[in-house]
Scaffold this motif. Structure first.
Motif, mmCIF file in Angstrom:
data_model
loop_
_atom_site.group_PDB
_atom_site.id
_atom_site.type_symbol
_atom_site.label_atom_id
_atom_site.label_comp_id
_atom_site.label_asym_id
_atom_site.label_seq_id
_atom_site.Cartn_x
_atom_site.Cartn_y
_atom_site.Cartn_z
ATOM 1 N N LEU A 35 0.833 -1.193 0.000
ATOM 2 C CA LEU A 35 0.000 0.000 0.000
ATOM 3 C C LEU A 35 0.874 1.253 0.000
ATOM 4 C CD1 LEU A 35 -2.680 -1.012 2.676
ATOM 5 C CD2 LEU A 35 -2.957 -1.032 0.193
ATOM 6 N N LEU A 36 0.696 2.095 -1.012
ATOM 7 C CA LEU A 36 1.401 3.371 -1.012
ATOM 8 C C LEU A 36 0.646 4.371 -0.154
ATOM 9 C CD1 LEU A 36 2.620 4.124 -4.659
ATOM 10 C CD2 LEU A 36 4.013 4.088 -2.591
ATOM 11 N N ASP A 37 1.399 5.094 0.663
ATOM 12 C CA ASP A 37 0.815 6.143 1.498
ATOM 13 C C ASP A 37 0.931 7.444 0.730
ATOM 14 O OD1 ASP A 37 0.115 8.014 3.421
ATOM 15 O OD2 ASP A 37 1.048 6.879 5.050
ATOM 16 N N MET A 38 -0.163 7.837 0.055
ATOM 17 C CA MET A 38 -0.112 8.988 -0.849
ATOM 18 C C MET A 38 0.189 10.288 -0.111
ATOM 19 S SD MET A 38 -0.264 7.597 -3.665
ATOM 20 C CE MET A 38 -0.156 9.137 -4.598
ATOM 21 N N ASP A 39 -0.217 10.399 1.145
ATOM 22 C CA ASP A 39 0.103 11.598 1.924
ATOM 23 C C ASP A 39 1.616 11.762 2.048
ATOM 24 O OD1 ASP A 39 -2.550 12.195 2.278
ATOM 25 O OD2 ASP A 39 -2.683 11.191 4.224
ATOM 26 N N VAL A 40 2.310 10.641 2.284
ATOM 27 C CA VAL A 40 3.765 10.685 2.410
ATOM 28 C C VAL A 40 4.411 10.983 1.067
ATOM 29 C CG1 VAL A 40 5.827 9.328 2.971
ATOM 30 C CG2 VAL A 40 3.771 9.118 4.385
ATOM 31 N N VAL A 41 3.887 10.375 -0.001
ATOM 32 C CA VAL A 41 4.434 10.601 -1.338
ATOM 33 C C VAL A 41 4.347 12.082 -1.714
ATOM 34 C CG1 VAL A 41 4.122 10.142 -3.804
ATOM 35 C CG2 VAL A 41 3.968 8.268 -2.148
ATOM 36 N N ILE A 42 3.184 12.675 -1.489
ATOM 37 C CA ILE A 42 2.992 14.085 -1.852
ATOM 38 C C ILE A 42 3.862 15.004 -1.016
ATOM 39 C CG2 ILE A 42 1.306 15.981 -1.865
ATOM 40 C CD1 ILE A 42 -0.834 13.817 -2.532
ATOM 41 N N SER A 43 3.886 14.783 0.307
ATOM 42 C CA SER A 43 4.680 15.646 1.180
ATOM 43 C C SER A 43 6.166 15.512 0.898
ATOM 44 C CB SER A 43 4.396 15.327 2.650
ATOM 45 O OG SER A 43 4.775 14.006 2.956
ATOM 46 N N SER A 44 6.619 14.309 0.514
ATOM 47 C CA SER A 44 8.048 14.132 0.225
ATOM 48 C C SER A 44 8.453 14.882 -1.040
ATOM 49 C CB SER A 44 8.374 12.651 0.083
ATOM 50 O OG SER A 44 7.702 12.077 -1.029
ATOM 51 N N ARG A 45 7.557 14.951 -2.031
ATOM 52 C CA ARG A 45 7.865 15.698 -3.255
ATOM 53 C C ARG A 45 8.023 17.186 -2.957
ATOM 54 N NH1 ARG A 45 4.192 13.051 -8.144
ATOM 55 N NH2 ARG A 45 5.270 11.012 -8.159
ATOM 56 N N ILE A 46 7.209 17.674 -2.046
ATOM 57 C CA ILE A 46 7.326 19.086 -1.660
ATOM 58 C C ILE A 46 8.630 19.323 -0.906
ATOM 59 C CG2 ILE A 46 6.301 20.903 -0.236
ATOM 60 C CD1 ILE A 46 3.561 19.582 -0.800
ATOM 61 N N GLU A 47 8.954 18.389 0.005
ATOM 62 C CA GLU A 47 10.149 18.549 0.825
ATOM 63 C C GLU A 47 11.432 18.414 0.015
ATOM 64 O OE1 GLU A 47 9.741 15.729 3.957
ATOM 65 O OE2 GLU A 47 7.941 16.681 4.800
ATOM 66 N N ARG A 48 11.390 17.692 -1.124
ATOM 67 C CA ARG A 48 12.590 17.515 -1.951
ATOM 68 C C ARG A 48 13.124 18.844 -2.475
ATOM 69 N NH1 ARG A 48 10.394 12.542 -4.377
ATOM 70 N NH2 ARG A 48 11.625 10.788 -3.606
ATOM 71 N N ARG A 49 12.234 19.781 -2.602
ATOM 72 C CA ARG A 49 12.675 21.092 -3.099
ATOM 73 C C ARG A 49 13.609 21.774 -2.113
ATOM 74 N NH1 ARG A 49 6.759 23.316 -5.165
ATOM 75 N NH2 ARG A 49 6.383 21.680 -6.736
ATOM 76 N N LEU A 50 13.539 21.349 -0.849
ATOM 77 C CA LEU A 50 14.373 21.957 0.180
ATOM 78 C C LEU A 50 15.650 21.163 0.441
ATOM 79 C CD1 LEU A 50 11.528 22.811 2.725
ATOM 80 C CD2 LEU A 50 12.556 24.312 0.999
ATOM 81 N N GLY A 51 15.732 19.968 -0.116
ATOM 82 C CA GLY A 51 16.923 19.158 0.092
ATOM 83 C C GLY A 51 16.596 17.680 0.080
ATOM 84 N N ARG A 56 9.938 6.975 2.983
ATOM 85 C CA ARG A 56 9.445 5.618 3.247
ATOM 86 C C ARG A 56 7.945 5.643 2.987
ATOM 87 N NH1 ARG A 56 12.738 4.240 8.867
ATOM 88 N NH2 ARG A 56 14.818 4.669 8.023
ATOM 89 N N PRO A 57 7.562 5.369 1.740
ATOM 90 C CA PRO A 57 6.208 5.714 1.292
ATOM 91 C C PRO A 57 5.144 4.636 1.478
ATOM 92 C CG PRO A 57 7.502 5.004 -0.563
ATOM 93 C CD PRO A 57 8.384 4.868 0.641
ATOM 94 N N TYR A 58 5.439 3.570 2.191
ATOM 95 C CA TYR A 58 4.466 2.488 2.279
ATOM 96 C C TYR A 58 3.764 2.481 3.645
ATOM 97 C CZ TYR A 58 6.549 0.747 -2.002
ATOM 98 O OH TYR A 58 6.995 0.640 -3.300
ATOM 99 N N LYS A 59 2.584 1.879 3.630
ATOM 100 C CA LYS A 59 1.834 1.701 4.877
ATOM 101 C C LYS A 59 1.245 0.298 4.894
ATOM 102 C CE LYS A 59 -2.416 3.736 2.971
ATOM 103 N NZ LYS A 59 -3.427 4.815 3.112
ATOM 104 N N ALA A 60 0.883 -0.158 6.086
ATOM 105 C CA ALA A 60 0.308 -1.498 6.215
ATOM 106 C C ALA A 60 -0.566 -1.564 7.453
ATOM 107 C CB ALA A 60 1.419 -2.548 6.296
ATOM 108 N N TYR A 61 -1.601 -2.370 7.360
ATOM 109 C CA TYR A 61 -2.447 -2.640 8.521
ATOM 110 C C TYR A 61 -1.999 -3.967 9.133
ATOM 111 C CZ TYR A 61 -5.536 1.103 7.051
ATOM 112 O OH TYR A 61 -6.043 2.335 6.705
ATOM 113 N N ARG A 62 -1.599 -3.902 10.374
ATOM 114 C CA ARG A 62 -1.082 -5.089 11.039
ATOM 115 C C ARG A 62 -1.832 -5.340 12.340
ATOM 116 N NH1 ARG A 62 5.410 -3.909 10.118
ATOM 117 N NH2 ARG A 62 5.394 -4.319 7.867
ATOM 118 N N LYS A 63 -1.995 -6.590 12.663
ATOM 119 C CA LYS A 63 -2.701 -6.943 13.895
ATOM 120 C C LYS A 63 -1.872 -6.556 15.117
ATOM 121 C CE LYS A 63 -5.755 -10.636 12.415
ATOM 122 N NZ LYS A 63 -6.183 -12.042 12.638
ATOM 123 N N LYS A 64 -2.545 -5.935 16.051
ATOM 124 C CA LYS A 64 -1.913 -5.576 17.319
ATOM 125 C C LYS A 64 -2.504 -6.472 18.398
ATOM 126 C CE LYS A 64 -1.291 -1.659 20.466
ATOM 127 N NZ LYS A 64 -1.654 -0.258 20.744
#
Length: 260
Positions: A35-51, A56-64
């Motif tokens: 599962l791609l975490d689109m929130d992380v993907v989008i925010s990382s593209r913005i942050e790349r402009r600064l350096g 780590r763009p993936y997410k998962a549902y795991r049993k706790k």
């Protein structure tokens, strides 16, 4: 008993239900996954402009899951037949009321738990009564057995602790607790040796064996003068409830602190 403590049972179940693990939890910022975490993907593209950015763009549902198993070992010596408090209840009945409350709590939370009562008279007559086995459901049959518990003879703690320790080692939980509910010091009048220093030494040895097997022992007593002899056996792993009538309400609170 359940009707006498209806309000406390509702409050206790609510408090402990909040500790029940969610069936699934979301883990984010993973290196790999499906599962791609689109929130992380989008925010990382913005942050790349600064350096440079560690993405780590993936997410998962795991049993706790919780994995706690507790065994309650209840002193059924003759001294638990004593009447206490303004209502003149027997100590053994107050112990049973406490076990109803804590059982409701653990049933709400989903922890494994078992209940055993123990009396004895001499080394050949130590008995351990199963009230609830670990995988039994907390229901009418168990509640009836708990209600039928009564005082018997003496309390030869060491033998009972060793027996229930062996049962716990075969249990399901990865975190294991042995909780002894007692009204006083170990004593067996069926044996000329089992009192004072000898009885305490045997109990201490049994508790050391319990710890070596990865099980945490803890004692709750209503003996207001018990701190000195209990510390020689349990170290700091004990609590004294000075007012016997407070045991039903205090036991769930003490267990809550133990597992935090």
């Amino acid at each position: 008993t359940k009707y006498s403590y209806r309000r406390e049972i509702v409050q206790t179940r609510r408090m402990f239900s909040a500790l029940r693990p969610q069936e699934n939890r979301l883990e984010r910022h993973l290196d790999s996954g499906v599962l791609l975490d689109m929130d992380v993907v989008i925010s990382s593209r913005i942050e790349r402009r600064l350096g440079p950015v560690d993405v780590r763009p993936y997410k998962a549902y795991r049993k706790k899951q919780r994995s706690v198993s507790v065994a309650f070992l209840v002193d059924l010596s003759s001294s638990t037949n004593e009447l206490v408090g303004a209502e003149g209840k027997r100590i053994v009945d107050i112990q049973k009321e406490a076990l109803v409350l804590i059982s409701e709590a653990l049933d709400a939370m989903g922890d494994y738990f078992s209940i055993y009562g123990f009396p004895g008279y001499g080394r050949e007559q130590v008995a351990v009564y199963p009230v609830k086995e670990e995988k039994e459901t907390w229901g009418p049959d168990v509640q009836q057995r708990l209600g039928n518990l009564s005082w018997k003879m003496e309390n030869r703690d060491g033998a009972a602790i060793r027996h229930v320790t062996e049962i716990l080692t075969r249990g399901e939980g990865t975190t294991k607790i042995l909780l002894i509910l007692s009204d006083g010091r170990p004593l067996d009048c069926g044996c000329s040796l089992y009192h004072d220093a000898y009885a305490q030494s045997d109990t201490r040895a049994a508790l050391m064996e319990t710890k070596k097997k990865g099980i945490r022992p803890f004692c709750i007593t209503v003996d207001s003068g018990g701190a000195e002899y209990l510390s020689s056996m349990y170290g700091t792993s004990f609590a004294v409830i000075k007012q016997v009538e407070d045991v039903p309400v205090q036991l769930p609170k003490l267990y809550h602190r133990l597992i935090q």
